[in-house]
Design a protein around this motif. Structure first.
Motif, PDB file in Angstrom:
ATOM      1  N   LYS A 170      -2.391  41.176  13.522  1.00 30.13           N
ATOM      2  CA  LYS A 170      -1.539  40.798  14.639  1.00 30.13           C
ATOM      3  C   LYS A 170      -2.250  39.651  15.339  1.00 30.13           C
ATOM      4  CE  LYS A 170       0.417  42.715  18.866  1.00 30.13           C
ATOM      5  NZ  LYS A 170       0.300  43.793  19.855  1.00 30.13           N
ATOM      6  N   ALA A 171      -1.686  38.448  15.209  1.00 29.88           N
ATOM      7  CA  ALA A 171      -2.373  37.257  15.710  1.00 29.88           C
ATOM      8  C   ALA A 171      -2.662  37.361  17.200  1.00 29.88           C
ATOM      9  CB  ALA A 171      -1.532  36.022  15.427  1.00 29.88           C
ATOM     10  N   LYS A 172      -1.729  37.940  17.933  1.00 31.30           N
ATOM     11  CA  LYS A 172      -1.866  37.960  19.380  1.00 31.30           C
ATOM     12  C   LYS A 172      -3.018  38.807  19.865  1.00 31.30           C
ATOM     13  CE  LYS A 172       2.073  37.365  22.262  1.00 31.30           C
ATOM     14  NZ  LYS A 172       3.081  38.311  22.772  1.00 31.30           N
ATOM     15  N   SER A 176      -4.822  35.262  21.981  1.00 28.45           N
ATOM     16  CA  SER A 176      -3.446  34.998  22.398  1.00 28.45           C
ATOM     17  C   SER A 176      -3.258  33.537  22.805  1.00 28.45           C
ATOM     18  CB  SER A 176      -3.058  35.934  23.541  1.00 28.45           C
ATOM     19  OG  SER A 176      -4.038  35.906  24.538  1.00 28.45           O
ATOM     20  N   LYS A 179      -2.751  29.179  18.292  1.00 26.98           N
ATOM     21  CA  LYS A 179      -1.525  29.280  17.510  1.00 26.98           C
ATOM     22  C   LYS A 179      -1.652  30.372  16.452  1.00 26.98           C
ATOM     23  CE  LYS A 179       0.846  24.873  17.694  1.00 26.98           C
ATOM     24  NZ  LYS A 179       0.421  23.508  17.401  1.00 26.98           N
ATOM     25  N   THR A 180      -0.518  31.006  16.164  1.00 27.51           N
ATOM     26  CA  THR A 180      -0.517  32.105  15.209  1.00 27.51           C
ATOM     27  C   THR A 180      -1.114  31.712  13.856  1.00 27.51           C
ATOM     28  OG1 THR A 180       1.502  32.838  16.257  1.00 27.51           O
ATOM     29  CG2 THR A 180       0.956  33.845  14.168  1.00 27.51           C
ATOM     30  N   ASP A 181      -0.671  30.574  13.326  1.00 26.34           N
ATOM     31  CA  ASP A 181      -1.144  30.150  11.998  1.00 26.34           C
ATOM     32  C   ASP A 181      -2.648  29.959  11.969  1.00 26.34           C
ATOM     33  OD1 ASP A 181       1.486  30.149  11.528  1.00 26.34           O
ATOM     34  OD2 ASP A 181       1.727  27.966  11.401  1.00 26.34           O
ATOM     35  N   ILE A 184      -4.480  33.336  12.014  1.00 23.01           N
ATOM     36  CA  ILE A 184      -4.371  34.034  10.735  1.00 23.01           C
ATOM     37  C   ILE A 184      -5.251  33.366   9.681  1.00 23.01           C
ATOM     38  CG2 ILE A 184      -2.758  34.514   8.845  1.00 23.01           C
ATOM     39  CD1 ILE A 184      -0.735  35.189  11.139  1.00 23.01           C
ATOM     40  N   ASP A 202       4.322  37.322   5.386  1.00 22.75           N
ATOM     41  CA  ASP A 202       4.790  37.206   6.764  1.00 22.75           C
ATOM     42  C   ASP A 202       5.742  38.376   7.057  1.00 22.75           C
ATOM     43  OD1 ASP A 202       5.766  36.398   9.188  1.00 22.75           O
ATOM     44  OD2 ASP A 202       5.742  34.275   8.628  1.00 22.75           O
ATOM     45  N   LYS A 208       6.930  40.133  14.948  1.00 24.74           N
ATOM     46  CA  LYS A 208       6.628  38.738  15.246  1.00 24.74           C
ATOM     47  C   LYS A 208       5.125  38.509  15.154  1.00 24.74           C
ATOM     48  CE  LYS A 208       8.206  35.767  18.753  1.00 24.74           C
ATOM     49  NZ  LYS A 208       8.523  35.713  20.180  1.00 24.74           N
ATOM     50  N   ASP A 209       4.723  37.342  14.671  1.00 24.68           N
ATOM     51  CA  ASP A 209       3.312  36.944  14.626  1.00 24.68           C
ATOM     52  C   ASP A 209       2.415  37.926  13.882  1.00 24.68           C
ATOM     53  OD1 ASP A 209       4.070  34.814  16.143  1.00 24.68           O
ATOM     54  OD2 ASP A 209       3.571  35.793  18.049  1.00 24.68           O
ATOM     55  N   HIS A 210       2.971  38.574  12.864  1.00 21.10           N
ATOM     56  CA  HIS A 210       2.179  39.505  12.068  1.00 21.10           C
ATOM     57  C   HIS A 210       2.175  39.069  10.613  1.00 21.10           C
ATOM     58  CE1 HIS A 210       2.485  42.303  15.378  1.00 21.10           C
ATOM     59  NE2 HIS A 210       1.759  43.186  14.751  1.00 21.10           N
TER      60      HIS A 210
END
Lengths: 221, 320
Positions: A170-172, A176, A179-181, A184, A202, A208-210
């Protein structure tokens, strides 16, 4: 209905697993009976593993008879399906450190004989060594900043040579502000020294964002 | 090494030297719970894990017996740990209390350090500036006395510990109360939990109570004697309230408190992270308040009928 993986059925775009305890529900999932077998529908919005399979996962190392170390078992939604998948001959070691989810997880473990509850912090894998054995797969969903480190420590002790890992990122919960990418990519880079990355899936639109990462332990040189 | 079947002792090269069986599962659970039962060395653990089947065979048990035994022990152990484990919100309250006391202690110690440092007369350059313990440890070691050098080191260590604790608290909050943390921020969320006496209690509080949590004195003064009801308690620390002009604060506080009540309930009963939607809802209301009340209203003179309650003591003005 078709079988996508051993033990996983697909019915009208929904996944399901063969119920280990016919007649019993774990959360609010639907039970469906086909050809004398009872299936439990597997909601992709509740379980990241289900979402990953629906999004085209190719390798599912969790098979009938597998031994699984599940880090971050929470209250047992996904774990119950993993328990269905490995069946009577498999084992799922369920590590969870929070009190409230553990209370419902324990109830589940009492009913399902292939599940073993471990009320420990996954940061300290030595603490549960007495109750463990080597496993085929480590599945991790802990949403913590040092999740890569936790996985590393546990894989080092408990994962068989050329065993598999499945990691929900979980990117967040890692950073936080970035950026998500980026987050990861950075987390996957951390895994590279010890694991061979097989797939990165993905989880949109279910989460979201996982992402879900599947990797294999590098053979020792 | 203690296992569900009994205790194994290995020699330094990883050979088995002794096995002592333990009669009942209850006994094993009890032993495993003692802190000293933790595996001694990583070599022991690795040896146990890689030769498990052989070791179990040596005890005379079959693998099936052993795995059943292990399951019973794990269930018993889990039950025993659960019975005495504090809840997540209790851990949060504890961490928050520790953080508060730590801050107090650090203030006292830092003041003492600054005094020692300036009184020693070696640091005119720092006059008027804040002297951080780092400055003393890193630059002025040779100029300062042993006393203040030692103190500076301890303060530095405490500051590091505080940083770690803050991070830990944040992680705990994100895990146990994602909605509350998302809406109020982890620290303010933790303060609300502590003020309510637990996440469960916060979840059964109405928004109006959450709004004035921490402003009990003003609230009771309003109920018993006179004075306006408080517009906000702890939630004043939320930037949308503290950075807004006074005439908007009450309205914003009211809607924030209502959303916080919802957040606490989701955290307690479902755990699903819906903080983004909650935040968006609240921000919409926040913007609306900003727009509809852009300028300071003229204060109206309120003529109050004297309350009938008999007042004791001196009349005190409202604390502003």
């Amino acid at each position: 209905m078709k079988e996508t993986f051993p033990g996983v059925a697909e019915i009208d775009g929904m996944l399901a697993t063969v119920n280990l305890l016919p007649g019993e529900r774990v959360y609010d999932e639907k039970l469906v009976e086909t050809g004398g077998v009872e299936l439990r529908l597997w909601n992709p919005n509740r379980s990241k593993l289900s979402a990953a399979i629906l999004n085209g996962l190719e390798t599912l190392p969790i098979k009938p008879g597998s031994k699984i170390l599940y880090l971050g078992a929470a209250s047992g939604t996904t774990v119950s399906h993993v328990s269905d998948l490995v069946g009577e001959d498999g084992v799922v070691f369920c590590v969870e450190h929070s009190k409230k989810p553990m209370e419902s997880l324990l109830r589940l473990c009492i009913r399902r004989e292939n599940m073993i509850p471990l009320f420990y912090d996954a940061n300290h894998p030595y603490r549960y060594a007495s109750l463990m054995e080597k496993v085929d797969v480590i599945y991790q969903d802990v949403a913590q900043k040092n999740q890569a480190e936790i996985l590393e420590k546990n894989a080092d002790l408990y994962l068989k040579e050329s065993g598999f890992i499945m990691l929900a990122i979980k990117a967040k919960s890692i950073d936080s502000s970035k950026k998500t990418d980026e987050v990861i990519a950075q987390e996957i880079a951390r895994l590279k020294p010890s694991f061979k990355i097989l797939e990165v899936i993905d989880l949109e639109p279910f989460e979201k964002d996982h992402v879900m990462v599947v990797a294999e332990k590098n053979a020792k040189l | 090494m203690l296992t569900p079947a009994g205790e194994f002792k290995f020699n330094s090269t990883g050979g088995l030297i002794e096995f002592k069986s333990i009669d009942s599962d209850e006994e094993v659970v009890k032993l495993l719970m003692t802190p000293s039962a933790a595996p001694t060395t990583s070599e022991d653990v690795r040896f146990f894990l890689s030769h498990q089947h052989m070791l179990v065979e040596k005890t005379g048990l079959t693998w099936e017996d052993y795995s059943e035994m292990r399951r019973r022990v794990a269930l018993g152990l889990c039950q025993a740990y659960l019975a005495r484990a504090p809840g997540d919100d209790e851990l949060i309250i504890e961490a928050l209390g520790t953080l508060k006391d730590l801050q107090k202690a650090l203030n006292i110690l830092a003041l003492r350090l600054a005094q020692n440092y300036t009184e020693s007369g070696v640091a005119p350059a720092y006059e008027g500036e804040e002297i951080s313990p780092e400055t003393i440890v890193d630059t002025g070691v040779s100029h300062t006395t042993n006393v203040s050098e030692g103190l500076a080191r301890q303060i530095k260590a405490l500051i590091e510990y505080r940083g770690g604790l803050e991070e830990e608290l944040e992680i705990m909050m994100m895990r146990t109360a994602p909605n509350l943390s998302g809406l109020a921020g982890p620290l303010l969320g933790a303060r609300l939990i502590a003020a309510a006496g637990g996440l469960g209690k916060l979840a059964v509080s109405p928004g109006s109570r959450i709004q004035v949590l921490g402003a009990e004195r003003a609230m009771f003064r309003h109920l018993k004697e006179r004075g306006d009801p408080p517009k906000h308690g702890i939630i004043f620390q939320h930037p949308t309230i503290s950075k807004s002009p006074w005439w908007q604060r009450g309205k914003i506080a009211r809607s924030l408190a209502a959303k916080l009540a919802i957040a606490a309930r989701i955290d307690t009963f479902s755990k699903e992270d819906r903080s983004e939607a909650l935040r968006a809802d609240f921000m919409r209301r926040y913007e609306a308040v900003k727009k509809s009340h852009p300028s300071e209203p003229r204060r109206m003179k309120v003529v109050r009928a004297p309350k009938t309650v008999k007042k004791k003591g001196r009349r005190r003005g409202r604390k502003r």
